[in-house]
Structures are given as structure tokens and as C-alpha cells.
Design a protein around this motif. Structure first.
Motif, PDB file in Angstrom:
ATOM      1  N   GLU A  37       9.137  -6.920 -20.950  1.00  0.00           N
ATOM      2  CA  GLU A  37      10.514  -7.430 -20.959  1.00  0.00           C
ATOM      3  C   GLU A  37      11.411  -6.700 -19.964  1.00  0.00           C
ATOM      4  OE1 GLU A  37      13.209 -10.208 -21.702  1.00  0.00           O
ATOM      5  OE2 GLU A  37      11.189 -10.219 -22.550  1.00  0.00           O
ATOM      6  N   ALA A  40      10.883  -8.376 -16.633  1.00  0.00           N
ATOM      7  CA  ALA A  40      11.511  -9.697 -16.605  1.00  0.00           C
ATOM      8  C   ALA A  40      13.029  -9.572 -16.503  1.00  0.00           C
ATOM      9  CB  ALA A  40      11.123 -10.502 -17.844  1.00  0.00           C
ATOM     10  N   THR A  41      13.599  -8.663 -17.263  1.00  0.00           N
ATOM     11  CA  THR A  41      15.052  -8.463 -17.253  1.00  0.00           C
ATOM     12  C   THR A  41      15.523  -7.966 -15.891  1.00  0.00           C
ATOM     13  OG1 THR A  41      15.050  -7.988 -19.617  1.00  0.00           O
ATOM     14  CG2 THR A  41      16.950  -7.235 -18.363  1.00  0.00           C
ATOM     15  N   LYS A  44      15.222 -10.774 -13.247  1.00  0.00           N
ATOM     16  CA  LYS A  44      16.272 -11.772 -13.473  1.00  0.00           C
ATOM     17  C   LYS A  44      17.618 -11.243 -12.991  1.00  0.00           C
ATOM     18  CE  LYS A  44      17.779 -14.901 -17.128  1.00  0.00           C
ATOM     19  NZ  LYS A  44      17.577 -15.269 -18.530  1.00  0.00           N
ATOM     20  N   GLN A 114       9.022 -16.966 -15.219  1.00  0.00           N
ATOM     21  CA  GLN A 114       9.624 -16.179 -16.304  1.00  0.00           C
ATOM     22  C   GLN A 114       9.322 -16.800 -17.663  1.00  0.00           C
ATOM     23  OE1 GLN A 114      13.803 -15.530 -15.634  1.00  0.00           O
ATOM     24  NE2 GLN A 114      13.387 -13.659 -14.490  1.00  0.00           N
ATOM     25  N   ARG A 115       9.478 -18.119 -17.762  1.00  0.00           N
ATOM     26  CA  ARG A 115       9.183 -18.799 -19.032  1.00  0.00           C
ATOM     27  C   ARG A 115       7.718 -18.631 -19.417  1.00  0.00           C
ATOM     28  NH1 ARG A 115      12.162 -22.820 -16.581  1.00  0.00           N
ATOM     29  NH2 ARG A 115      10.296 -24.034 -16.151  1.00  0.00           N
ATOM     30  N   ARG A 118       6.940 -15.037 -20.493  1.00  0.00           N
ATOM     31  CA  ARG A 118       7.506 -14.746 -21.815  1.00  0.00           C
ATOM     32  C   ARG A 118       6.645 -15.381 -22.912  1.00  0.00           C
ATOM     33  NH1 ARG A 118      12.638 -16.039 -20.491  1.00  0.00           N
ATOM     34  NH2 ARG A 118      13.198 -14.078 -19.569  1.00  0.00           N
ATOM     35  N   ARG A 128       2.545 -17.558 -10.441  1.00  0.00           N
ATOM     36  CA  ARG A 128       2.862 -16.341  -9.684  1.00  0.00           C
ATOM     37  C   ARG A 128       2.318 -16.439  -8.261  1.00  0.00           C
ATOM     38  NH1 ARG A 128       1.375 -11.529 -12.696  1.00  0.00           N
ATOM     39  NH2 ARG A 128       3.560 -11.335 -13.219  1.00  0.00           N
TER      40      ARG A 128
END
Length: 157
Positions: A37, A40-41, A44, A114-115, A118, A128
Motif C-alpha cells: 500500500e 501504491a500511495t 498515486k 493500481q486497481r 490492490r 504493468r
């Protein structure tokens, strides 16, 4: 006026190209060292902070480039009649490809990856790879377009 317009064009291109180089060789590699996470954070956040600046710089570069082309008679002569015209046309086509590629990267593949990550979907590695291919294609265009700009300037002397 012409000098100011050239400065605006070059400065906006510098922001786009310089920012892209920093993202490719500094930002993204640093974020890749993160896991889960946090990665990803961070990715983003990087995208959200860069997009307004990058897209604005690209837009200003495109508009000022069109204006400069008009001031130098690029829209008044027959297409392909001079080396200036030919180079401007090639540069313009590459800019269109760059804009399309950037849209795909930023608004389709990036959010999709990202989706998928997750949700731990099995197609995430394929997405990717596509994102990386589009990203390197865009990077190549980001380097090639200013080189063509320098060539165009050579025809104006």
C-alpha cells in the motif's frame, strides 16, 4: 513578442522534459523500492502532483509552438515545400503521439494497474508491462521532440 513567445515555449518544454526525466530516473525508481500500500500511495501521490504541472507545461508548449509556427509562416506555405515545413509536420505528429500515449499512461493503464494490484488480480503483470512500454515510448518522444525543435530553429537562421 517573438522572443517572449520563444522563451515561453522553451521554458514550458523544459518543465515537461525535465520533469519527465526526474520522474523516470528518480521518482519512480525510488517508489519501486516500497512495498504494498505504501508503494501504491506514493505512486498515486506522485502522479497527482505531477499531472497538473506536466500537462499544463505540455499544453503551453503545444499552444506556443503552434503560435510560433504561424508567426514563421508554417501554416501559410504548401505542406512539405521546405525542410522547415517537413520538420514541423514530423514534430507535430510526434506531439500528437505523445499526447495520446500520455493520456493512455496517466488515465487508462496507470489507474488500471493500481486497481489490479490492490485486488491482486492475475493480469496485473501484463498491465504493468504495457504501462512500462507506453511509458518508455512516451519518454522517447519526450526526448525526440525537443531535438526536432532545435533542428527547426536551424532552418530559421
Amino acid at each position: 513578442m517573438l522572443t517572449v513567445l520563444r522563451i515561453v515555449h522553451v521554458m514550458s518544454a523544459m518543465v515537461w522534459v525535465g520533469g519527465t526525466i526526474v520522474l523516470v530516473f528518480v521518482g519512480v525508481p525510488a517508489i519501486r523500492k516500497l512495498e504494498g500500500e505504501a508503494r501504491a500511495t506514493a505512486m498515486k501521490a506522485l502522479g497527482r502532483r505531477w499531472r497538473p504541472l506536466g500537462w499544463s507545461a505540455m499544453g503551453v508548449a503545444i499552444l506556443s509552438g503552434l503560435w510560433l509556427t504561424e508567426l514563421h509562416g508554417g501554416f501559410n506555405s504548401a505542406a512539405l515545400s521546405t525542410d522547415f515545413d517537413k520538420t514541423v509536420i514530423v514534430k507535430s505528429v510526434l506531439v500528437v503521439f505523445l499526447v495520446i500515449g500520455a493520456l493512455i499512461h496517466d488515465y487508462i493503464l496507470g489507474p488500471r494497474l493500481q486497481r489490479e494490484m490492490r485486488a491482486q488480480e492475475p493480469q496485473a503483470p501484463t498491465t504493468r508491462r504495457r504501462l512500462i512500454i507506453v511509458g518508455w515510448f512516451n519518454f522517447s518522444l519526450t526526448i525526440a521532440i525537443p531535438i526536432l525543435g532545435v533542428i527547426v530553429l536551424g532552418y530559421l537562421d
